[in-house]
Design a protein around this motif. Sequence first.
Motif, short mmCIF file in Angstrom:
data_model
loop_
_atom_site.label_atom_id
_atom_site.label_comp_id
_atom_site.label_asym_id
_atom_site.label_seq_id
_atom_site.Cartn_x
_atom_site.Cartn_y
_atom_site.Cartn_z
N ALA A 26 22.19 3.93 4.51
CA ALA A 26 21.97 4.24 5.93
C ALA A 26 20.53 4.63 6.20
O ALA A 26 20.00 4.36 7.28
CB ALA A 26 22.91 5.35 6.39
N THR A 27 19.87 5.23 5.23
CA THR A 27 18.50 5.68 5.45
C THR A 27 17.48 4.55 5.29
O THR A 27 16.29 4.75 5.51
CB THR A 27 18.14 6.85 4.50
OG1 THR A 27 18.33 6.43 3.15
CG2 THR A 27 18.98 8.07 4.79
N ILE A 28 17.94 3.36 4.94
CA ILE A 28 17.05 2.20 4.88
C ILE A 28 16.43 1.96 6.25
O ILE A 28 15.28 1.53 6.36
CB ILE A 28 17.80 0.95 4.38
CG1 ILE A 28 18.12 1.09 2.89
CG2 ILE A 28 17.00 -0.32 4.65
CD1 ILE A 28 19.00 -0.01 2.34
N GLN A 29 17.16 2.26 7.31
CA GLN A 29 16.65 2.05 8.66
C GLN A 29 15.33 2.78 8.90
O GLN A 29 14.44 2.26 9.55
CB GLN A 29 17.70 2.48 9.70
CG GLN A 29 17.25 2.31 11.13
CD GLN A 29 16.83 0.87 11.45
OE1 GLN A 29 17.44 -0.08 10.99
NE2 GLN A 29 15.78 0.73 12.24
N GLY A 30 15.19 3.97 8.35
CA GLY A 30 13.95 4.72 8.49
C GLY A 30 12.78 4.01 7.83
O GLY A 30 11.66 4.00 8.35
N THR A 31 13.04 3.38 6.70
CA THR A 31 12.00 2.63 6.01
C THR A 31 11.60 1.40 6.81
O THR A 31 10.43 1.09 6.97
CB THR A 31 12.50 2.20 4.61
OG1 THR A 31 12.80 3.37 3.86
CG2 THR A 31 11.47 1.37 3.88
N SER A 34 0.82 -1.22 0.00
CA SER A 34 0.00 0.00 0.00
C SER A 34 0.85 1.26 0.00
O SER A 34 0.38 2.33 -0.34
CB SER A 34 -0.91 0.03 1.23
OG SER A 34 -0.12 0.19 2.40
N PHE A 35 2.10 1.14 0.42
CA PHE A 35 3.03 2.26 0.53
C PHE A 35 2.49 3.34 1.46
O PHE A 35 2.77 4.51 1.30
CB PHE A 35 3.41 2.83 -0.84
CG PHE A 35 4.24 1.88 -1.65
CD1 PHE A 35 5.62 1.91 -1.57
CD2 PHE A 35 3.65 0.93 -2.46
CE1 PHE A 35 6.39 1.02 -2.28
CE2 PHE A 35 4.41 0.03 -3.18
CZ PHE A 35 5.79 0.07 -3.10
N GLU A 36 1.71 2.92 2.43
CA GLU A 36 1.17 3.83 3.44
C GLU A 36 1.77 3.50 4.80
O GLU A 36 2.03 2.34 5.11
CB GLU A 36 -0.36 3.71 3.50
CG GLU A 36 -1.03 4.17 2.25
CD GLU A 36 -2.55 4.01 2.30
OE1 GLU A 36 -3.21 4.64 1.46
OE2 GLU A 36 -3.05 3.26 3.17
N HIS A 37 1.97 4.55 5.57
CA HIS A 37 2.46 4.38 6.94
C HIS A 37 1.81 5.44 7.81
O HIS A 37 1.20 6.40 7.32
CB HIS A 37 4.00 4.47 7.00
CG HIS A 37 4.53 5.82 6.64
ND1 HIS A 37 4.89 6.75 7.57
CD2 HIS A 37 4.75 6.40 5.43
CE1 HIS A 37 5.32 7.85 6.96
NE2 HIS A 37 5.25 7.66 5.66
N THR A 38 1.93 5.25 9.12
CA THR A 38 1.34 6.20 10.06
C THR A 38 2.40 7.20 10.48
O THR A 38 3.50 6.84 10.88
CB THR A 38 0.81 5.46 11.30
OG1 THR A 38 -0.05 4.42 10.86
CG2 THR A 38 0.06 6.40 12.20
N ASP A 39 2.05 8.48 10.36
CA ASP A 39 2.96 9.56 10.77
C ASP A 39 2.15 10.55 11.60
O ASP A 39 1.21 11.17 11.10
CB ASP A 39 3.55 10.24 9.53
CG ASP A 39 4.60 11.28 9.88
OD1 ASP A 39 5.15 11.24 11.00
OD2 ASP A 39 4.87 12.13 9.01
N ALA A 40 2.51 10.67 12.86
CA ALA A 40 1.82 11.57 13.80
C ALA A 40 0.32 11.29 13.85
O ALA A 40 -0.50 12.19 13.85
CB ALA A 40 2.09 13.03 13.44
N GLY A 41 -0.01 10.00 13.84
CA GLY A 41 -1.41 9.60 13.95
C GLY A 41 -2.19 9.62 12.66
O GLY A 41 -3.36 9.26 12.63
N GLU A 42 -1.58 10.06 11.57
CA GLU A 42 -2.25 10.12 10.28
C GLU A 42 -1.65 9.10 9.33
O GLU A 42 -0.45 8.87 9.34
CB GLU A 42 -2.08 11.51 9.64
CG GLU A 42 -3.02 12.56 10.14
CD GLU A 42 -2.90 13.83 9.31
OE1 GLU A 42 -2.95 13.74 8.07
OE2 GLU A 42 -2.74 14.89 9.92
N VAL A 43 -2.49 8.50 8.50
CA VAL A 43 -2.00 7.58 7.47
C VAL A 43 -1.51 8.43 6.30
O VAL A 43 -2.22 9.28 5.78
CB VAL A 43 -3.11 6.61 7.02
CG1 VAL A 43 -2.61 5.74 5.87
CG2 VAL A 43 -3.56 5.75 8.19
N VAL A 44 -0.27 8.18 5.92
CA VAL A 44 0.38 8.96 4.86
C VAL A 44 0.87 8.00 3.78
O VAL A 44 1.43 6.95 4.08
CB VAL A 44 1.59 9.74 5.43
CG1 VAL A 44 2.28 10.55 4.36
CG2 VAL A 44 1.16 10.63 6.58
#
Length: 145
Positions: A105-110, A49-59
């Motif tokens: 290195a930024t893979i960790q964020g994903t 879906s390529f969606e994630h939750t950011d600050a309580g919102e689905v982005v």
Amino acid sequence: MSVTETSSRSTLLPNSRRARAAVVVVVSVAAALVANLVLWGVGIVAGGSFEHTDAGEVVSAAPGGVVFMTVVPLTVGLAVAALLTLWWNGFVRIAQVVGALLPLATIQGTISADFDTPSTVALTLMHVVIAAVVVAALEMLRARD
């Protein structure tokens, strides 16, 4: 009798280092974008879906996020590296190391985000694509004089 000398330079790239650098940057960014959009498509087909939750919102992270996060950092990074390489060719090796390590290195964020598995895999592979494109593009920028 005359001797004909051939150039070892590629006939596919312009002879001017500045023109070569511009062509390499544009083609590399375009290639990375196409590869990442293909990975996004594969991720969608696999059920991502390529969606994630950011600050309580689905982005949603795609496709706009894929385009933006491929084109902007890669264009800026390669352009700066290309300019510095015109000044000092030794900068290529430094830029290759930094340019490969940053996206990896930024893979960790994903991974730490709450993406579903197909999205996580596709987004992780997109980071690897960026790292590989940076190394290859910068190798093409090395002076062959």
